[in-house]
Each structure stands twice: as structure tokens, then as C-alpha cells.
Design an enzyme around this catalytic site. Structure first.
Site, PDB file in Angstrom:
ATOM      1  N   GLU A 234       0.849  -1.191   0.000  1.00 53.60           N
ATOM      2  CA  GLU A 234       0.000   0.000   0.000  1.00 53.60           C
ATOM      3  C   GLU A 234       0.881   1.236   0.000  1.00 53.60           C
ATOM      4  O   GLU A 234       0.421   2.324  -0.321  1.00 53.60           O
ATOM      5  CB  GLU A 234      -0.893  -0.033   1.252  1.00 53.60           C
ATOM      6  CG  GLU A 234      -1.869   1.113   1.392  1.00 53.60           C
ATOM      7  CD  GLU A 234      -1.287   2.370   2.061  1.00 53.60           C
ATOM      8  OE1 GLU A 234      -1.986   3.373   2.115  1.00 53.60           O
ATOM      9  OE2 GLU A 234      -0.124   2.336   2.522  1.00 53.60           O
TER      10      GLU A 234
ATOM     11  N   CYS B 159      -4.700  -3.583   2.178  1.00 49.69           N
ATOM     12  CA  CYS B 159      -4.038  -4.707   2.855  1.00 49.69           C
ATOM     13  C   CYS B 159      -4.345  -6.056   2.204  1.00 49.69           C
ATOM     14  O   CYS B 159      -3.875  -7.087   2.687  1.00 49.69           O
ATOM     15  CB  CYS B 159      -4.443  -4.727   4.326  1.00 49.69           C
ATOM     16  SG  CYS B 159      -4.170  -3.153   5.132  1.00 49.69           S
TER      17      CYS B 159
ATOM     18  N   SER C  17     -14.485   1.416   9.357  1.00 54.32           N
ATOM     19  CA  SER C  17     -13.664   0.357   8.753  1.00 54.32           C
ATOM     20  C   SER C  17     -13.747  -0.933   9.573  1.00 54.32           C
ATOM     21  O   SER C  17     -13.710  -2.027   9.008  1.00 54.32           O
ATOM     22  CB  SER C  17     -12.219   0.814   8.569  1.00 54.32           C
ATOM     23  OG  SER C  17     -11.509   0.764   9.782  1.00 54.32           O
TER      24      SER C  17
ATOM     25  N   HIS D 200      -6.356 -10.863   8.864  1.00 55.26           N
ATOM     26  CA  HIS D 200      -5.660  -9.591   8.702  1.00 55.26           C
ATOM     27  C   HIS D 200      -5.731  -8.882  10.063  1.00 55.26           C
ATOM     28  O   HIS D 200      -6.796  -8.840  10.681  1.00 55.26           O
ATOM     29  CB  HIS D 200      -6.344  -8.744   7.617  1.00 55.26           C
ATOM     30  CG  HIS D 200      -5.910  -7.321   7.642  1.00 55.26           C
ATOM     31  ND1 HIS D 200      -4.582  -6.966   7.624  1.00 55.26           N
ATOM     32  CD2 HIS D 200      -6.604  -6.156   7.732  1.00 55.26           C
ATOM     33  CE1 HIS D 200      -4.485  -5.657   7.691  1.00 55.26           C
ATOM     34  NE2 HIS D 200      -5.703  -5.133   7.767  1.00 55.26           N
TER      35      HIS D 200
ATOM     36  N   ASN E 246       0.521  -2.873  12.960  1.00 53.12           N
ATOM     37  CA  ASN E 246      -0.062  -3.103  11.640  1.00 53.12           C
ATOM     38  C   ASN E 246       1.037  -3.058  10.576  1.00 53.12           C
ATOM     39  O   ASN E 246       1.872  -2.150  10.568  1.00 53.12           O
ATOM     40  CB  ASN E 246      -1.126  -2.049  11.338  1.00 53.12           C
ATOM     41  CG  ASN E 246      -2.038  -2.455  10.181  1.00 53.12           C
ATOM     42  OD1 ASN E 246      -1.825  -3.488   9.542  1.00 53.12           O
ATOM     43  ND2 ASN E 246      -3.053  -1.654   9.914  1.00 53.12           N
TER      44      ASN E 246
HETATM   45  N1  COA Z   1      -9.363   0.230  29.187  1.00 54.54           N
HETATM   46  C1  COA Z   1      -9.688  -0.798  28.388  1.00 54.54           C
HETATM   47  N2  COA Z   1     -10.281  -0.636  27.159  1.00 54.54           N
HETATM   48  C2  COA Z   1     -10.531   0.626  26.754  1.00 54.54           C
HETATM   49  C3  COA Z   1     -10.215   1.739  27.560  1.00 54.54           C
HETATM   50  C4  COA Z   1      -9.599   1.502  28.825  1.00 54.54           C
HETATM   51  N3  COA Z   1      -9.263   2.516  29.639  1.00 54.54           N
HETATM   52  N4  COA Z   1     -10.567   2.852  26.886  1.00 54.54           N
HETATM   53  C5  COA Z   1     -11.100   2.442  25.703  1.00 54.54           C
HETATM   54  N5  COA Z   1     -11.087   1.097  25.637  1.00 54.54           N
HETATM   55  C6  COA Z   1     -11.531   0.245  24.532  1.00 54.54           C
HETATM   56  C7  COA Z   1     -12.831   0.707  23.910  1.00 54.54           C
HETATM   57  O1  COA Z   1     -13.949   0.237  24.633  1.00 54.54           O
HETATM   58  C8  COA Z   1     -12.714   0.093  22.516  1.00 54.54           C
HETATM   59  O2  COA Z   1     -13.016  -1.287  22.575  1.00 54.54           O
HETATM   60  P1  COA Z   1     -14.346  -1.852  21.840  1.00 54.54           P
HETATM   61  O3  COA Z   1     -14.202  -1.446  20.395  1.00 54.54           O
HETATM   62  O4  COA Z   1     -14.224  -3.312  22.043  1.00 54.54           O
HETATM   63  O5  COA Z   1     -15.490  -1.208  22.523  1.00 54.54           O
HETATM   64  C9  COA Z   1     -11.212   0.176  22.219  1.00 54.54           C
HETATM   65  O6  COA Z   1     -10.573   0.373  23.487  1.00 54.54           O
HETATM   66  C10 COA Z   1     -10.860   1.340  21.312  1.00 54.54           C
HETATM   67  O7  COA Z   1     -11.429   2.483  21.844  1.00 54.54           O
HETATM   68  P2  COA Z   1     -12.141   3.540  20.897  1.00 54.54           P
HETATM   69  O8  COA Z   1     -12.665   4.659  21.725  1.00 54.54           O
HETATM   70  O9  COA Z   1     -13.083   2.847  19.962  1.00 54.54           O
HETATM   71  O10 COA Z   1     -10.842   4.021  20.101  1.00 54.54           O
HETATM   72  P3  COA Z   1     -10.642   5.163  19.070  1.00 54.54           P
HETATM   73  O11 COA Z   1     -11.890   5.832  18.682  1.00 54.54           O
HETATM   74  O12 COA Z   1      -9.581   6.040  19.648  1.00 54.54           O
HETATM   75  O13 COA Z   1     -10.058   4.413  17.758  1.00 54.54           O
HETATM   76  C11 COA Z   1      -9.707   2.788  16.062  1.00 54.54           C
HETATM   77  C12 COA Z   1      -9.904   3.027  17.568  1.00 54.54           C
HETATM   78  C13 COA Z   1      -9.375   1.333  15.839  1.00 54.54           C
HETATM   79  C14 COA Z   1     -10.974   3.153  15.320  1.00 54.54           C
HETATM   80  C15 COA Z   1      -8.514   3.678  15.587  1.00 54.54           C
HETATM   81  O14 COA Z   1      -7.341   3.283  16.238  1.00 54.54           O
HETATM   82  C16 COA Z   1      -8.291   3.648  14.089  1.00 54.54           C
HETATM   83  O15 COA Z   1      -8.924   4.404  13.358  1.00 54.54           O
HETATM   84  N6  COA Z   1      -7.357   2.791  13.597  1.00 54.54           N
HETATM   85  C17 COA Z   1      -7.070   2.716  12.189  1.00 54.54           C
HETATM   86  C18 COA Z   1      -8.141   2.013  11.396  1.00 54.54           C
HETATM   87  C19 COA Z   1      -8.157   0.549  11.504  1.00 54.54           C
HETATM   88  O16 COA Z   1      -7.238  -0.038  12.036  1.00 54.54           O
HETATM   89  N7  COA Z   1      -9.210  -0.059  10.954  1.00 54.54           N
HETATM   90  C20 COA Z   1      -9.411  -1.470  11.070  1.00 54.54           C
HETATM   91  C21 COA Z   1      -9.985  -2.145   9.860  1.00 54.54           C
HETATM   92  S1  COA Z   1      -8.796  -2.451   8.591  1.00 54.54           S
END
Ligand code: COA
Length: 387
Positions: free
Chosen positions: A82, A114, A204, A236, A271
Site C-alpha cells: 500500500e 491490505c 472500517s 488480517h 499493523n
Molecule cells: N481500558 C480498556 N479498554 C478501553 C479503555 C480503557 N481505559 N478505553 C477504551 N477502551 C476500549 C474501547 O472500549 C474500545 O473497545 P471496543 O471497540 O471493544 O469497545 C477500544 O478500546 C478502542 O477504543 P475507541 O474509543 O473505539 O478508540 P478510538 O476511537 O480512539 O479508535 C480505532 C480506535 C481502531 C478506530 C482507531 O485506532 C483507528 O482508526 N485505527 C485505524 C483504522 C483501523 O485499524 N481499521 C481497522 C480495519 S482495517
């Protein structure tokens, strides 16, 4: 029909890492969000002296060192990424040069977020069906960049995987039958003028799970196989919690720890986009205490945008003797942990540049170094100490 599939596999990740607890501290976030919520421990950080080409060449070199005959039998090199470094020239042509491969080998680059390494694998299998005495070198190499202080930041990482595809493979025979799902979605993309991905992260993760269900349904229809027909699963892994959620979806109420050894390397590397599914496969084969000979593995490949595929393979008898767990553990364990400011400095130094010439600052690297650009031409070097 002769069995066809993966005959050898090698992974590479650069010699620097960022502990996610360090990142959480710097961002004022509860570390448990990263370590438990996302399931990640550390992420590999790419130094200025590396790029997808050096990572790819460093992943492939041990395969050639172990079997010098490969140079004469590799007739196809497919580079999946990518994070391409040129709009026209395939990154694999630099790797072909660094590894001094046979000029009769075709080289091509594939892109679909990916997913591309999975198409590379399927394409290599289709080519090698016709050519019993040749093999394909498939390489996936990527650096996941979302940007400093963005929600995606803790889900970065980088790494490469190289594998040989041929008839009568010593590791995994790839089976006929797959479930495919393609759909135009804007969950993650990267226009040519950006070096960080645009991502609707939560969306996503939903598309990933919907695509998994659709692929799984199609795969079951095509093959008549059930969940229980598979001993292990590899997904993945954008972050480990995503793969765990995917597995819960397939496993339902069944015992659900038959994907955990596949997550040992991804938890530490982060990743690696196109490489991640196959780094996960290496992790499984090298860390699962059970003998998986003759067992079926289910694979789920997802590339945002999106194209997804569920397929399977059967592990060959005696595969353990062809794995390189000591080397891979060493690569991962010997990385230098960075402070957050040091990681940020590397991140900024690796930003997209529009100048026609620049040199990279000295930093540790694998067997190959990216020296910089001279008059628009990328310069690489094999290190004296290279394996
Ligand atoms: N202790 C334990 N878990 C915690 C926590 C804490 N103090 N605070 C938050 N969490 C958990 C949340 O509950 C969530 O889990 P869940 O989804 O099972 O409910 C997880 O941690 C992530 O928290 P969230 O608030 O959803 O994170 P975020 O909005 O900051 O972003 C992603 C998470 C993955 C969306 C972000 O990292 C991202 O955009 N990544 C790139 C995209 C990606 O990887 N896409 C995947 C498909 S290819």
C-alpha cells in the site's frame, strides 16, 4: 494436479519499536486502552534508513541464503504494498537488483490496501501450476502511517514478509475454493499527495466484520466446510483486538483460542498492512506448541476500499524444520525501544518529500539501507554486515 502453495516464509521488521504504554503516557491516554482495548503491546517504527524496499529485501534475503538455487528458479516476483515508493516503477525491481535475481524473472507490483498479498499468493499459485520447476517470490511490505496524535496512531507499525510459492510446498498447500467480497467503500484510502492514510476507523472495523461474514458464507457454500473443519485461523490484523473480534464472530460459542498464536508477532510489530496476514501465519507456525501437520488453516484477508477473501490451506508434514523462529524472535526482541519524541522525529523524517535530492540520516537498519534520493533516483546499499 500437483499440490501448490507456500514452500518457505521469512519476515522482517526494522530495529526500532515504540512501547504503547510510552505512547499512551505522552498522549495522556489510559495505557489499558491501547494494551487491552486495542490489544497491542509495541509497534515497530521505521527509521529513515529503511523503506518498503529495504524491508522487503531484508525479508527475502534469508530465503536465498538458505537455498542459493532459488536465484535460478524464481521466475516471478510479486510485490504487494500500500506504501509504494514510485507511481510507475515497481518496488520489486529494486529488490530484484538488491538480491541479484535472475533477469528472466518477471516483476510486478500489486495494490489493494491490505488485500494485495492475498491476490499475489493466488496469482503465484495459478502461475506455478503450469511450471513444475520454477517458483514465485511473493513479498508484502508496508509501513502503516496514520499521523501523530490521531486515533489511528496506536495502530501503526511496519514490516515485510517474503514467501516462496511452488508445487509440492513444504509449509502450506493452498486449497481450491474461496469466498470473496468486493464493495466500493471509503473506509480507508490515501491519495498520492498524502503519506498518511485517511481513515474512518470505526466504520472500517464494521466493514471488516461485514466482509468477513459475507466471505465466510460464500466460502462455506463453495467448499461445504464448517468452522470445525479448521484447526486454526489467521486474520488480517490492523490491531489484535480486531482479529479477536473477527474470530469471536466465526467461533460463536466454540472454543475461541485457536487464533491466539497467530497474534504473537502482530501484537509486537503492529499493523503491517499487506504483510499482516502472512506475518500472522509465520507467528502461528512458529509459536503454536501443537504439531499442525495435516491440519487446515482458515485465512481471512481484508483490504479497505474494499476487497476481502476467505480461503484455506493445509499444513505440510514436517513444516517445523523449515521455519526460522529463533531468527524472527531475535529480530523482534532486539529492537531498540524509542521514547515518544524519538519516534516522532523518525516519523517526521520519513514524511513525503518533494525535493529531487536528499540524504537520509544515519540510523540502524536491516541488511539493506535506503541512502536517500539523488536527482530523483532512490539509492540503496547492501550493508557489509548484511546476512
Ligand atoms: N481500558 C480498556 N479498554 C478501553 C479503555 C480503557 N481505559 N478505553 C477504551 N477502551 C476500549 C474501547 O472500549 C474500545 O473497545 P471496543 O471497540 O471493544 O469497545 C477500544 O478500546 C478502542 O477504543 P475507541 O474509543 O473505539 O478508540 P478510538 O476511537 O480512539 O479508535 C480505532 C480506535 C481502531 C478506530 C482507531 O485506532 C483507528 O482508526 N485505527 C485505524 C483504522 C483501523 O485499524 N481499521 C481497522 C480495519 S482495517
Amino acid at each position: 494436479m500437483s499440490p501448490i502453495g507456500i514452500d518457505a516464509i521469512s519476515i522482517y521488521t526494522p530495529p526500532y519499536s515504540l512501547p504503547l504504554t510510552e505512547l499512551a503516557r505522552a498522549r495522556g491516554i489510559d495505557p489499558l486502552k491501547y494494551t487491552v482495548g486495542l490489544g497491542q503491546e509495541t509497534m515497530s517504527v521505521m527509521p529513515p534508513r529503511e523503506d518498503i524496499v529495504t524491508m522487503a529485501a531484508s525479508a527475502a534475503l534469508p530465503l536465498l541464503n538458505k537455498n542459493p538455487e532459488l536465484k535460478n528458479t524464481i521466475s516471478l516476483v510479486i510485490f504487494a504494498t500500500e506504501s509504494g515508493v514510485d507511481q510507475s516503477k515497481a518496488a520489486g525491481t529494486w529488490v530484484h537488483n538488491l538480491l541479484q535475481l535472475n533477469s528472466k524473472a518477471r516483476v510486478i507490483e500489486l495494490k489493494q490496501a491490505c488485500y494485495s498479498a492475498t491476490f499475489a499468493l493466488q496469482m503465484a499459485c495459478a502461475f506455478m501450476k503450469q511450471t513444475p520447476h520454477q517458483c514465485a517470490l511473493v513479498i508484502a511490505s508496508d509501513t502503516a502511517r496514520y499521523g501523530i496524535n490521531t486515533p489511528g496512531e496506536p495502530t501503526q507499525g511496519c514490516g515485510a514478509v517474503a514467501f516462496i510459492v511452488k508445487q509440492h510446498p513444504r509449509l502450506i498447500e493452498i486449497e481450491e475454493g474461496a469466498g470473496i467480497h468486493t464493495e466500493h467503500v471509503m473506509d480507508f484510502w490515501r491519495p498520492p499527495y498524502l503519506d498518511t492514510a485517511l481513515v474512518d476507523g470505526k466504520y472500517s472495523t464494521r466493514v471488516y466484520l461485514t466482509a468477513l461474514q459475507t466471505c465466510w458464507d460464500h466460502y462455506q457454500e463453495a467448499t461445504n466446510r464448517q468452522y470445525e473443519s479448521h484447526a486454526r485461523f489467521c486474520y488480517h490484523v490492523p490491531f489484535c483486538k480486531m482479529a479477536e473480534k473477527a474470530h469471536e464472530r466465526l467461533a460463536k460459542e466454540s472454543c475461541s483460542d485457536n487464533s491466539k498464536h497467530a497474534l504473537i508477532y502482530p501484537k509486537l510489530i503492529g499493523n503491517s498492512y499487506s504483510a499482516s496476514l502472512y506475518i500472522s501465519l509465520a507467528s502461528l507456525l512458529e509459536n503454536d506448541p501443537e504439531d499442525l501437520s495435516g491440519q487446515r488453516i482458515g485465512f481471512f484477508s481484508y483490504g479497505s476500499g474494499c476487497v476481502a477473501e476467505f480461503f484455506s490451506g493445509v499444513v505440510a508434514k514436517g513444516y517445523q524444520q523449515y521455519m526460522a523462529q529463533e531468527w524472527h524472535h531475535h529480530l523482534i526482541q532486539s529492537r531498540t525501544p524509542l521514547s515518544c519524541p524519538e519516534y516522532e522525529q523518525f516519523f517526521l523524517l520519513n514524511s513525503l518529500k518533494s525535493t529531487e535530492s536528499y540524504s537520509t540520516i544515519d540510523s540502524a537498519a536491516g541488511s539493506f539501507e535506503f541512502l536517500g534520493v539523488e536527482g530523483h533516483v532512490r539509492r540503496y546499499k547492501k550493508k557489509q554486515s548484511g546476512l
